[in-house]
Write an enzyme that holds these catalytic residues in place. Sequence first.
Site, PDB file in Angstrom:
ATOM      1  N   PHE A 123      17.959  36.620  26.453  1.00  0.00           N
ATOM      2  CA  PHE A 123      17.780  37.668  27.471  1.00  0.00           C
ATOM      3  C   PHE A 123      17.441  38.971  26.755  1.00  0.00           C
ATOM      4  CE2 PHE A 123      18.758  41.044  30.389  1.00  0.00           C
ATOM      5  CZ  PHE A 123      18.240  40.572  31.580  1.00  0.00           C
ATOM      6  N   ASP A 210      18.230  41.854  18.602  1.00  0.00           N
ATOM      7  CA  ASP A 210      18.645  42.473  19.861  1.00  0.00           C
ATOM      8  C   ASP A 210      20.170  42.458  19.905  1.00  0.00           C
ATOM      9  OD1 ASP A 210      19.433  43.046  22.440  1.00  0.00           O
ATOM     10  OD2 ASP A 210      17.824  41.909  23.403  1.00  0.00           O
ATOM     11  N   LYS A 239      23.908  49.572  25.975  1.00  0.00           N
ATOM     12  CA  LYS A 239      25.198  49.242  26.593  1.00  0.00           C
ATOM     13  C   LYS A 239      26.346  50.125  26.101  1.00  0.00           C
ATOM     14  CE  LYS A 239      24.168  44.590  28.260  1.00  0.00           C
ATOM     15  NZ  LYS A 239      24.444  44.593  29.694  1.00  0.00           N
TER      16      LYS A 239
HETATM   17  N1  PLP Z   1      19.141  42.580  25.689  1.00  0.00           N
HETATM   18  C1  PLP Z   1      20.337  42.006  25.836  1.00  0.00           C
HETATM   19  C2  PLP Z   1      20.868  41.125  24.757  1.00  0.00           C
HETATM   20  C3  PLP Z   1      21.084  42.244  27.000  1.00  0.00           C
HETATM   21  O1  PLP Z   1      22.285  41.643  27.141  1.00  0.00           O
HETATM   22  C4  PLP Z   1      20.551  43.081  28.001  1.00  0.00           C
HETATM   23  C5  PLP Z   1      21.291  43.313  29.259  1.00  0.00           C
HETATM   24  O2  PLP Z   1      22.112  42.547  29.669  1.00  0.00           O
HETATM   25  C6  PLP Z   1      19.299  43.666  27.797  1.00  0.00           C
HETATM   26  C7  PLP Z   1      18.622  43.393  26.621  1.00  0.00           C
HETATM   27  C8  PLP Z   1      18.673  44.578  28.834  1.00  0.00           C
HETATM   28  O3  PLP Z   1      19.360  45.774  28.897  1.00  0.00           O
HETATM   29  P1  PLP Z   1      19.142  46.762  30.149  1.00  0.00           P
HETATM   30  O4  PLP Z   1      19.664  46.072  31.359  1.00  0.00           O
HETATM   31  O5  PLP Z   1      19.916  47.991  29.783  1.00  0.00           O
HETATM   32  O6  PLP Z   1      17.682  47.018  30.241  1.00  0.00           O
END
Ligand code: PLP
Length: 392
Positions: A123, A210, A239
């Site tokens: 994700f 990520d 986050k």
């Molecule tokens: N990358 C990871 C690993 C995530 O867990 C998330 C959100 O859950 C995102 C990217 C996307 O973040 P945002 O919702 O702040 O755009």
Amino acid sequence: MQTYARLPVSFVRGEGAYLYDEQGEAYLDALGGIAVCALGHAHPAVTRAICEQAQTLLHTSNLYGIQNQQALADKLCDISGVDRVFFCNSGAEANEAAIKIARRYGHHRNIDIPHIVVMENSFHGRTLATLTATANRKAQQGFEPLVEGFIRVPYNDIEAVAALARSRDDIVAVLVEPVQGEGGINIPSPGYLQGLKQLCEKHQWLLMLDEIQSGVGRTGRWFAFQHENIQPDVLTSAKALGNGVPISACLARGHAADILQPGTHGTTFGGNPLACAAALAVLESIERDNLLARIAELGAYMLSGFQTALSHYTAGANPAITAIRGKGLMIGIQLQRDCADLVKLALAQKLLINVTAGNVVRLLPPYILNDSEAERIVETVSSLIKQFLATP
Ligand code: PLP
């Protein structure tokens, strides 16, 4: 718009590990705004920093120097080993910046259609490029045409990436979560990240991690890659970085840190004085209160608590619970069958949890839990799972 099927509760106040609804009922928060409120709600140091900054200066734009943006960048470089930081406002945006760095890096290497390797179950966000990088066909459906330039391989399968290296010459980067969050708290085998790092070095690809969910202390180190003694070229964070104030960062080192030059990328809000003041207070609080060690301790305690309480269900040839996984305060309990209903059952017990990937109970509690709060989470979740498994 109707983008969320919301639960039937609204919170009006928070303090520490608790949220309070309109009737004043307290809920123990084992999800922390999906890994955001890592210091708990209304953390005094973060609140103070926000108030002081709001009374001083909210926004000037990135056309001018921003003192606490520089201080935050210095701190992030210090704790992660990178050289430069681009600040933005959400996880997806930080990953967009990473993807843009990878593409430009590819063009510097005369690769006309640069490709980024991404993983199954990943994700990375909901913008078009990050949605394409995300391995969720349902989330992608209806938004075609997706973005070109991504190749997907199974997670935790170093040979699959090595095979790509043998068959293609248009790869420029690997984008991977060191622990998959939305995908079900999937923790790769020891050595996997090191293997990726070696492949990236050998083939001049960027290793892009990520850490939007796994970073800022969540696994007991500042960043999850630090368990593995490697250094990424690009790292994304969001986050927990602002404990609820929107801020994210794309961090890079070496050549990758010099790719974005004036005019190639930008943001109006990213790294504004308010968000940076909050993030500085978050990092200082984690350090001052020695929370990294506490996260590791709490995580180990909760993981073994679940393993003991649920041991009966993990044994045998066809166990009802197929895995109990955790790294620091990123904990997943995978059931054989789908278990989204557990969220409502927990809500009725005044406990906030999440179910991801259909059948994984996901816990992302705040770092400031005390022992009895941690114990209550383990006891309540374990007994809810037992009740759930007792019903067909
Ligand atoms: N990358 C990871 C690993 C995530 O867990 C998330 C959100 O859950 C995102 C990217 C996307 O973040 P945002 O919702 O702040 O755009």
